[in-house]
Design an enzyme around this catalytic site. Structure first.
Site, mmCIF file in Angstrom:
data_model
loop_
_atom_site.group_PDB
_atom_site.id
_atom_site.type_symbol
_atom_site.label_atom_id
_atom_site.label_comp_id
_atom_site.label_asym_id
_atom_site.label_seq_id
_atom_site.Cartn_x
_atom_site.Cartn_y
_atom_site.Cartn_z
ATOM 1 N N HIS A 192 62.579 30.879 59.370
ATOM 2 C CA HIS A 192 62.580 30.281 59.630
ATOM 3 C C HIS A 192 63.299 31.391 61.217
ATOM 4 O O HIS A 192 62.644 31.724 61.767
ATOM 5 C CB HIS A 192 63.248 29.114 60.134
ATOM 6 C CG HIS A 192 64.350 28.464 61.607
ATOM 7 N ND1 HIS A 192 63.971 27.282 61.279
ATOM 8 C CD2 HIS A 192 64.852 28.898 62.652
ATOM 9 C CE1 HIS A 192 64.468 27.097 62.669
ATOM 10 N NE2 HIS A 192 65.513 27.662 62.634
ATOM 11 N N GLU A 193 64.094 32.097 60.603
ATOM 12 C CA GLU A 193 64.788 33.198 60.985
ATOM 13 C C GLU A 193 63.572 33.981 61.910
ATOM 14 O O GLU A 193 64.055 34.876 63.050
ATOM 15 C CB GLU A 193 65.842 33.860 60.745
ATOM 16 C CG GLU A 193 66.871 32.191 60.619
ATOM 17 C CD GLU A 193 67.895 31.928 61.640
ATOM 18 O OE1 GLU A 193 67.638 31.689 62.819
ATOM 19 O OE2 GLU A 193 67.935 30.491 60.994
ATOM 20 N N ALA A 202 71.910 29.659 60.123
ATOM 21 C CA ALA A 202 71.498 30.935 60.341
ATOM 22 C C ALA A 202 71.541 31.683 61.636
ATOM 23 O O ALA A 202 70.952 30.465 62.314
ATOM 24 C CB ALA A 202 71.237 30.893 59.134
ATOM 25 N N MET A 203 71.902 32.816 62.442
ATOM 26 C CA MET A 203 71.342 32.961 63.340
ATOM 27 C C MET A 203 70.332 34.166 63.777
ATOM 28 O O MET A 203 70.493 35.010 62.740
ATOM 29 C CB MET A 203 72.699 33.440 63.800
ATOM 30 C CG MET A 203 72.687 33.709 65.821
ATOM 31 S SD MET A 203 72.199 32.035 66.372
ATOM 32 C CE MET A 203 70.533 33.164 68.076
ATOM 33 N N GLU A 204 69.664 33.784 64.496
ATOM 34 C CA GLU A 204 68.213 35.158 64.432
ATOM 35 C C GLU A 204 68.062 35.907 65.230
ATOM 36 O O GLU A 204 67.543 37.016 65.839
ATOM 37 C CB GLU A 204 66.744 33.925 65.333
ATOM 38 C CG GLU A 204 67.447 34.147 66.507
ATOM 39 C CD GLU A 204 67.765 32.379 66.652
ATOM 40 O OE1 GLU A 204 68.315 32.222 66.252
ATOM 41 O OE2 GLU A 204 66.952 32.288 67.788
ATOM 42 N N ASN A 205 69.298 36.864 65.034
ATOM 43 C CA ASN A 205 69.959 38.191 65.909
ATOM 44 C C ASN A 205 69.144 38.890 65.634
ATOM 45 O O ASN A 205 68.839 39.445 64.797
ATOM 46 C CB ASN A 205 71.567 38.062 65.801
ATOM 47 C CG ASN A 205 72.517 37.390 65.512
ATOM 48 O OD1 ASN A 205 72.496 36.859 66.699
ATOM 49 N ND2 ASN A 205 73.585 36.752 64.462
ATOM 50 N N HIS A 225 61.592 33.641 64.459
ATOM 51 C CA HIS A 225 62.183 33.399 65.556
ATOM 52 C C HIS A 225 62.082 34.688 66.120
ATOM 53 O O HIS A 225 62.753 35.277 67.480
ATOM 54 C CB HIS A 225 63.719 33.339 66.081
ATOM 55 C CG HIS A 225 64.560 31.812 65.310
ATOM 56 N ND1 HIS A 225 63.255 31.283 66.610
ATOM 57 C CD2 HIS A 225 65.231 31.175 65.004
ATOM 58 C CE1 HIS A 225 63.916 30.226 66.454
ATOM 59 N NE2 HIS A 225 65.199 30.057 65.735
ATOM 60 N N GLU A 254 74.604 33.045 70.234
ATOM 61 C CA GLU A 254 73.842 31.585 70.446
ATOM 62 C C GLU A 254 74.482 30.758 70.448
ATOM 63 O O GLU A 254 75.040 30.080 69.575
ATOM 64 C CB GLU A 254 72.827 31.137 69.680
ATOM 65 C CG GLU A 254 71.879 30.443 70.651
ATOM 66 C CD GLU A 254 70.894 29.848 69.703
ATOM 67 O OE1 GLU A 254 69.069 29.355 70.395
ATOM 68 O OE2 GLU A 254 70.185 30.439 68.281
ATOM 69 N N GLU A 284 63.564 26.689 68.678
ATOM 70 C CA GLU A 284 64.179 25.517 67.800
ATOM 71 C C GLU A 284 62.716 25.038 66.643
ATOM 72 O O GLU A 284 62.657 24.959 64.889
ATOM 73 C CB GLU A 284 64.971 24.904 67.459
ATOM 74 C CG GLU A 284 66.394 26.144 68.377
ATOM 75 C CD GLU A 284 66.339 26.775 67.290
ATOM 76 O OE1 GLU A 284 65.564 26.912 65.683
ATOM 77 O OE2 GLU A 284 66.761 27.838 67.115
HETATM 78 N N1 BES Z 1 69.119 29.765 66.412
HETATM 79 C C1 BES Z 1 69.161 29.139 65.347
HETATM 80 C C2 BES Z 1 71.294 28.576 64.603
HETATM 81 C C3 BES Z 1 71.629 28.939 65.684
HETATM 82 C C4 BES Z 1 72.216 27.126 65.468
HETATM 83 C C5 BES Z 1 72.622 28.744 67.005
HETATM 84 C C6 BES Z 1 72.909 26.322 66.546
HETATM 85 C C7 BES Z 1 73.285 27.683 68.075
HETATM 86 C C8 BES Z 1 73.584 26.634 67.354
HETATM 87 C C9 BES Z 1 68.909 28.914 63.947
HETATM 88 O O1 BES Z 1 67.938 29.777 64.495
HETATM 89 C C10 BES Z 1 68.708 27.522 63.356
HETATM 90 O O2 BES Z 1 68.082 27.188 63.865
HETATM 91 N N2 BES Z 1 69.022 27.852 62.397
HETATM 92 C C11 BES Z 1 69.397 26.486 61.875
HETATM 93 C C12 BES Z 1 68.623 26.679 60.194
HETATM 94 C C13 BES Z 1 67.177 26.651 59.804
HETATM 95 C C14 BES Z 1 66.312 26.410 58.617
HETATM 96 C C15 BES Z 1 67.291 25.336 60.498
HETATM 97 C C16 BES Z 1 70.689 26.203 61.413
HETATM 98 O O3 BES Z 1 71.339 26.713 61.255
HETATM 99 O O4 BES Z 1 70.787 25.201 60.704
HETATM 100 ZN ZN ZN Z 2 65.940 28.353 64.477
#
Ligand code: BES
Ligand code: ZN
Length: 887
Positions: free
Chosen positions: A307-308, A272-275, A311, A138, A330
C-alpha cells in the site's frame, strides 16, 4: 488579517518553489529550533504573505528580492498568528514586488507527544530509555515542524539539513550527501528532493539497525528497526524490492528517488505513512518474526508495504489537488496493494479477502451519516476524519468495480497514461476519469460520478415475474429508510452455471428483461419444494460491484440450495451471506430466514467466507442477547455446531505444509468457539496456554492460535479467579514484540466480568500501554458495555487530552457507543457529547449514534419474530445436518 481567517485554503498570491530547511532537535529537552528559507514566486501585488504554522514560535521573518547584484530586504510590519486557523500572516508596509523572492524565518517548537508534526517516540537501548525524533505530517501537520504552504497542491523541492547528536542515525526523504561531525553534534545534509507536497516530508533521528537490498534498477532499499531486530525486517524488505519492480512495470514508470528507506517507529498513530523515500510504519506493520508472528501478521506486513509503496506513484508522484480527492490516494493504494500482494503470494487469495474491505465500505456507507467519496473539506480539522472506510474501502471497491467493467489491460494502460500526464503535479478525480475514458471509449466520468459524488449505494432487487426478470434499484440504508439516489450499476449475472453470464448497465430505477431472450434459456420456477435442481441466478458475480442484491423468495431459495450443493464460488457464497445479513439488519428480511441460510454454510471451509460468517455470528449473538435473551443458549450452540466442521478439519496443530489461509482460519475459528463458550475448546486452550506459560517456545501454542488461547483464558477469568489475566499481563510486560502485545490487548476485554473489564480499560490508559495501542483493547465484551460507557464518560477529559484531535479518539467513541441497542441510550450519548463534541469526532459520533438507532430498531423487529427461537433450535438439532457434518 481578518480577511484570511476561516478560509479553507491559503491565498495564492505567493507560491513556494523551494524550501531550504535546517532543524536542530534536542532529544533530551524535547524541543527543536529551526530556520527555513523559502523561495517564493509572488504572483500578484500583495502586502501580505499568508502561510501555515501551528504551535511554532516564530522569532523573525523577512523577505529578500535579488535585483541584479544587490538585494532588497522587506521586514514585515507585523507578524500575526491565528492559532485557530493555523496560519500566520506577515504584513508589510509596502507592496511586495512580483517575481521571485526568498522568505526567511527562524522558529522553534517542541517535540510533542501527540504522534503528529515533529514528535518524540521512546524506546529502550541497553536497558536505558531513549527518545527519538519522528515526523508525521499527513494530513496537515508539517506546519507543526516548519512554517510552510501546507496544502498538497503547493508542491516544491526540499533541501534539508539536520543537526543531531553524532552517534545517531538521521534519515530524511533523500540520501545523505554530507555528514560533518563537530564534537558531540553532526550536521547532516541531504540531496535536494524532487518537487513534492509538504505532507510527504519526513525526518527520523534515533538509534537503529537495518537490512538492505536493491531493486533490479539499483534503487537501494533499507528496512530500519530497533537495534537487535534487524532480522525481523527481512520479510518486508523482500516484499518492498519485489513490489517496486512490479509497480515500475504496472505504472510504466520507474520509482523516482535514488533510495527507499522503511522504518519501524515504536509510537505511531496510523498503520504506516508513505513519506517520499522514507516510509514510516508501526512495528506491527513492518516487522515479522519467524518464531512469534502469526500468518495474519505476515499478510498485514505485505499489504501495508504494498500500500505505502503504491503511494510513491499514486500520491507522491501524482498528488491529489485537495483533500476532497483523498480517496484517489487511499482508495487507489488500497486497491493496488491487493494487486501486488496477489502477484507475490497468489496462494493467499487476497482478492477473495478484498471482500472484507468492500464489506466495511458497504457497512459504513449504509448509514445516513456517511459521506460521498468526494467530500467537501472546509477546515484542516475535518481532514483526519475522512481517512475512513469510505475513502479507503469504498474507494478501493469502486475502482475494482470499474476495473472489472473496463477490463484489466485497458485499465492498466489508462492508469499509466494518467501517471505520465500528471507526474510531479496534482490531479483531481475527474483527471483520472478522463484518462480512463480516453483509454476505453466508455463514459467513465458519468458512470463513476454516480459513485463518487453521491453518498450511499443501491440495493438491486431482482424478481421473476411473468417470464421476465425485473431489476429495481434503490438506496440501501441500514436504518431501513428509503433513501434517495440513483446509480449507474454495472450488473453482472450468472444463471445455473458460471458459463452462462450476462452483463448490462442498469441506468434507470427499474428495468425488466425477457428471460428467454436475455438468458437464452428457459428458467424454471421453483415448484414448491420437490424440484430442487432448479437453476439459480446470482447477481454481482464474484462480488466485484459495490451494491447489494435482494432476491425474491424463489431465487433466494435456489441460491441457498446451490450453496448446499457447493455450486457457487467462495466470493459468491460470501456475497449472498453478507447481503442477507445486511438486509436483515435493515429489517427487510427476517433473522429467522438468515439463520436458515447460515445453516447452509455448515461445511464451509473457505477462509474469507468463514471469517465473515464469524463476525456476523458475533453481531447476531449481541442482537439476540438484547432481543431474545431466553434463546441465547440455543443460538450460541447453533454457532458452535455451525463451526464445528471446520474446527474438526483444522484441529489445533498446524499440518505440515498447510496453507496460509488454513493457518489464519484456525485461529479465528478457535477464537469464535471460545467466545461462544464451547467448553472443550476452552479446556484445551487452557491446557495449551499453561504449557506456553512454562515454555514460551512450546509447539503447543504456535502464534496462529495464541489469540484464541488468550481469549479462551479470559473467558474463565473473574474477580475471584484472576490468575489467567495476571499471567497475560506478565507476557505483555515481558515481550518486546509489538504483535504479541497487541494480541494480548485485543484479548483482554473479551472477559465477561465487568469488574475485570474496568481494570483492563484503566490499564489501557496507563503508562504501560503506548497510546497508539490503547484502541486495541476497546473491543469490550458485550456484557460490559455499560461499564465501558461509564468509564468513557469519567475519563473523557483525560482521553481528549491524550488523543487530542487525530483519528484515534474517534475509535473510543465508536467502540463504546455502537454496541448499544436502545433509543434511550442514544439520547443519553447525545446529551453527554452535546457540550463536548469537536470537529475531529463529530462525524464519528453521529455515525455511532445512528448505529445505536439501527440496533434498537433491529432488536424490536427481532422480538416480533416468534418462530426464531424454535427455528434456531431445530436447525441446531437438525439430524440431517449433523449427519452431514460427520460424513
Ligand atoms: N497515508 C496513510 C497514513 C495516514 C493515515 C496518514 C491517516 C494520516 C492519517 C497511509 O498510506 C495509510 O493509508 N496507512 C494505513 C495502512 C494501509 C495498509 C491501509 C493505515 O495507517 O492504517
Ligand atoms: Zn494510504
Amino acid at each position: 488579517m481578518d480577511q484570511f481567517r476561516n478560509q479553507p485554503r491559503l491565498p495564492k498570491f505567493a507560491v513556494p518553489k523551494r524550501y531550504d530547511i535546517s532543524l536542530k532537535p534536542d532529544l533530551c529537552l524535547c524541543k527543536f529550533s529551526g530556520s527555513v528559507a523559502i523561495d517564493v514566486d509572488i504572483l500578484s501585488d500583495t502586502r501580505f504573505l499568508v502561510l501555515n504554522a501551528a504551535d511554532l514560535h516564530v522569532d523573525d521573518a523577512s523577505v529578500s528580492f535579488k535585483h541584479r547584484s544587490s538585494s532588497k530586504i522587506f521586514q514585515p510590519s507585523s507578524i500575526q498568528a491565528c492559532e485557530e486557523n493555523q496560519i500566520f500572516v506577515l504584513e508589510f508596509a509596502e507592496t511586495l514586488p512580483t517575481g521571485s523572492g526568498t522568505l526567511s524565518i527562524n522558529f522553534d517548537g517542541i517535540l510533542n507527544d501527540k504522534m503528529k508534526g515533529f514528535y518524540r517516540s521512546t524506546y529502550e537501548h541497553n536497558g536505558e530509555k531513549k527518545n527519538m525524533a519522528v515526523t508525521q505530517f499527513e494530513p496537515v501537520d508539517a506546519r507543526r515542524c516548519f512554517p510552510c504552504w501546507d496544502e498538497p497542491a503547493f508542491k516544491a523541492t526540499f533541501k534539508i539539513t539536520l543537526d543531531v547528536p553524532s552517534e545517531l542515525i538521521a534519515l530524511s526523504n533523500m540520501p545523505i550527501i554530507e555528514e560533518k561531525v563537530n564534537g558531540h553534534l553532526k550536521t547532516v545534509t541531504y540531496q535536494e528532493s524532487p518537487i513534492m507536497s509538504t505532507y510527504l516530508v519526513a525526518m527520523v533521528v534515533g538509534l537503529f539497525d537495518y537490512v538492505e537490498d536493491h531493486t533490479v534498477d539499483g534503487v537501494k532499499v533499507r528496512v530500519y528497526c530497533q537495534v537487535g531486530k534487524a532480522n525481523q525486517g527481512k520479510f518486508a524488505l523482500h516484499v518492498a524490492v519485489k513490489t517496486l519492480d512490479l509497480y515500475k512495470e504496472y505504472f510504466a514508470c520507474p520509482y523516482s528517488l535514488p533510495k527507499l528507506d522503511m522504518i519501524a517507529i515504536p509510537d505511531f498513530a496510523a498503520g504506516a505513512m508513505e513519506n517520499y523515500g522514507l516510509v514510516t510504519y508501526r512495528e506491527t506493520a513492518l516487522l515479522y518474526d519467524d518464531q512469534h508472528s502469526a500468518a495474519a501478521n505476515k499478510q498485514r506486513v505485505a499489504t501495508v508495504v504494498a500500500h505505502e509503496l503504491a503511494h510513491q506513484w499514486f500520491g507522491n508522484l501524482v498528488t491529489m489537488e485537495w483533500w476532497t480527492h483523498l480517496w484517489l490516494n487511499e482508495g487507489f493504494a488500497t486497491w493496488v496493494s491487493y494487486l501486488a500482494t496477489d502477484s507475490l503470494f497468489p496462494e493467499w487469495k487476497v482478492w477473495n479477502q478484498f471482500l472484507e474491505e468492500s464489506n466495511h465500505g458497504l457497512t459504513l456507507d449504509g448509514l445516513a451519516e456517511s459521506h460521498p467519496i468526494e467530500v467537501e473539506i472546509n477546515h484542516a480539522s475535518e481532514v483526519d476524519e475522512i481517512f475512513d472506510a469510505i475513502s479507503y474501502r469504498k474507494g478501493a471497491s469502486v475502482i475494482r468495480m470499474l476495473q472489472s467493467y473496463l477490463g484489466a489491460e485497458c485499465f492498466q494502460k489508462s492508469l499509466a497514461s494518467y501517471i505520465k500526464r500528471h507526474s510531479c503535479s496534482n490531479a483531481k478525480t475527474e483527471d483520472l476519469w478522463a484518462a480512463l475514458e480516453e483509454g476505453s471509449g466508455e463514459p467513465v466520468n458519468k458512470l463513476m460520478s454516480s459513485w463518487t459524488k453521491q453518498q450511499g449505494y443501491p440495493v438491486v432487487t431482482v424478481k421473476v415475474k411473468d417470464e421476465k426478470l425485473v431489476f429495481e434499484q434503490s438506496r440501501f440504508l441500514l436504518s431501513g429508510s428509503c433513501g434517495e439516489g440513483q446509480w449507474i450499476v454495472p450488473i453482472t449475472l450468472c444463471c445455473g452455471s458460471y458459463d452462462v453470464r450476462k452483463n448490462f448497465l442498469l441506468q434507470t430505477k427499474t428495468e425488466s428483461v425477457d428471460i428467454k431472450e436475455f438468458l437464452g434459456c428457459s428458467f424454471r420456477k421453483w415448484d414448491g419444494g420437490n424440484d430442487k435442481s432448479c437453476d439459480w441466478i446470482k447477481l454481482n458475480v464474484d462480488q466485484t460491484g459495490f451494491y447489494r442484491v435482494k432476491y425474491d423468495t424463489d431465487l433466494a431459495y435456489k441460491l441457498r440450495n446451490a450453496i448446499e450443493k457447493d455450486h457457487l464460488t467462495a466470493t459468491d457464497r460470501f456475497g449472498i451471506l453478507d447481503d442477507a445479513f445486511a438486509l436483515s439488519m435493515a429489517c427487510q428480511q427476517s433473522v429467522t430466514s438468515l439463520f436458515t441460510l447460515i445453516s447452509a454454510y455448515r461445511k464451509e471451509l473457505d477462509y474469507t467466507v468463514l471469517s465473515n460468517l464469524i463476525s456476523i455470528s458475533y453481531k447476531l449473538e449481541k442482537i439476540a442477547a438484547d432481543a431474545i435473551p431466553e434463546a441465547l443458549v440455543n443460538i450460541k450452540q447453533f454457532f458452535i455446531n455451525n463451526f464445528y466442521f471446520a474446527a474438526e478439519k483444522l484441529g489445533w496443530d498446524p499440518k505440515p505444509g498447510e496453507s496460509h489461509l488454513d493457518a489464519m482460519l484456525r485461529g479465528e475459528i478457535l477464537t469464535a468457539l471460545a467466545l461462544f463458550g464451547c467448553e472443550s475448546t476452552i479446556k484445551e486452550a487452557n491446557r495449551r496456554y499453561h504449557a506456553f506459560l512454562d515454555d514460551r517456545s512450546t509447539p503447543l501454542l504456535p502464534p496462529d492460535i495464541r489469540k484464541a488461547a488468550y481469549v479462551a483464558v479470559m473467558q474463565t477469568v473473574s474477580t475471584s479467579n484472576r490468575s489467567g489475566y495476571e499471567s497475560l499481563l506478565r507476557i505483555y510486560r515481558e515481550t518486546d514484540l509489538s504483535q504479541e502485545k497487541t494480541r494480548i490487548l485485543s484479548s483482554l476485554a473479551s472477559c465477561p466480568d465487568p469488574n475485570i473489564i474496568l481494570e483492563v480499560l484503566n490499564f489501557l490508559l496507563s503508562s504501560e500501554v503506548r497510546s497508539q495501542d490503547a484502541v486495541f483493547g476497546l473491543g469490550v465484551n458485550w456484557k460490559a458495555r455499560e461499564t465501558a460507557w461509564t468509564w468513557l464518560k469519567a475519563k473523557w477529559e483525560e482521553i481528549s487530552k491524550i488523543f487530542d484531535s487525530g483519528f484515534l479518539i474517534g475509535r473510543f467513541v465508536s467502540a463504546t457507543v455502537s454496541p448499544f441497542a436502545s433509543y434511550d441510550k442514544a439520547k443519553e450519548v447525545e446529551e453527554f457529547f452535546a457540550s463536548r463534541v469537536k470537529p475531529g469526532i463529530a462525524r464519528t459520533l453521529k455515525q455511532s449514534i445512528e448505529r445505536v438507532h439501527i440496533n434498537s430498531r433491529w432488536v424490536q423487529s427481532v422480538q416480533k419474530e416468534h418462530d426464531l427461537s424454535r427455528v434456531v433450535q431445530e436447525l441446531g438439532l437438525d439430524e440431517c445436518i449433523l449427519s452431514r457434518i460427520t460424513e
